[in-house]
Scaffold this motif. Structure first.
Motif, PDB file in Angstrom:
ATOM      1  N   THR A  42       1.826   6.551  -6.976  1.00 59.14           N
ATOM      2  CA  THR A  42       0.795   7.503  -7.391  1.00 59.14           C
ATOM      3  C   THR A  42       1.299   8.935  -7.260  1.00 59.14           C
ATOM      4  N   MET A  43       1.919   9.229  -6.119  1.00 57.46           N
ATOM      5  CA  MET A  43       2.459  10.578  -5.907  1.00 57.46           C
ATOM      6  C   MET A  43       3.553  10.897  -6.915  1.00 57.46           C
ATOM      7  N   GLN A  83       0.828  -1.209   0.000  1.00 58.40           N
ATOM      8  CA  GLN A  83       0.000   0.000   0.000  1.00 58.40           C
ATOM      9  C   GLN A  83       0.862   1.258   0.000  1.00 58.40           C
ATOM     10  N   ASN A 135       2.316   1.668  -3.446  1.00 58.77           N
ATOM     11  CA  ASN A 135       1.297   2.177  -4.371  1.00 58.77           C
ATOM     12  C   ASN A 135       1.077   3.675  -4.185  1.00 58.77           C
ATOM     13  N   LYS A 136       1.041   4.126  -2.937  1.00 52.55           N
ATOM     14  CA  LYS A 136       0.842   5.556  -2.681  1.00 52.55           C
ATOM     15  C   LYS A 136       2.030   6.372  -3.195  1.00 52.55           C
TER      16      LYS A 136
END
Length: 88
Positions: free
Chosen positions: A34-35, A27, A30-31
């Motif tokens: 994305t950033m 997780q 993934n964050k």
């Protein structure tokens, strides 16, 4: 996964703990991805806007005849050296 979810999935053994940690790390990855993608996209957008702005400024300078004035007012490099030497 929040602290409540971790408490609800309280790992009973090493395998469960490993699974919970792997999910959390995934997780987080993934964050960060994305950033990173968002930052890259915004940087590309800014670069494109800067390129457009530079082109528009060059076009305006051409329309205003600024380039012609600059080239007429320029002193050749050899004359610049002579002028500089005469000042000392």
């Amino acid at each position: 996964m929040g602290t409540r979810e971790i408490a609800e999935t309280d790992p009973k053994n090493e395998q469960e703990l490993t699974s919970v940690v792997q999910k959390l790390l995934q997780q987080i990855q993934n964050k960060f991805q994305t950033m990173s993608d968002q930052i890259t996209g915004r940087t590309d957008d800014m670069s494109s806007c800067t390129d457009d702005l530079e082109k528009n400024i060059a076009d305006l300078m051409t329309q205003a005849g600024v380039e012609e004035l600059e080239s007429k007012n320029k002193i050749p490099a050899t004359q610049e050296v002579k002028v500089a030497n005469n000042l000392y």
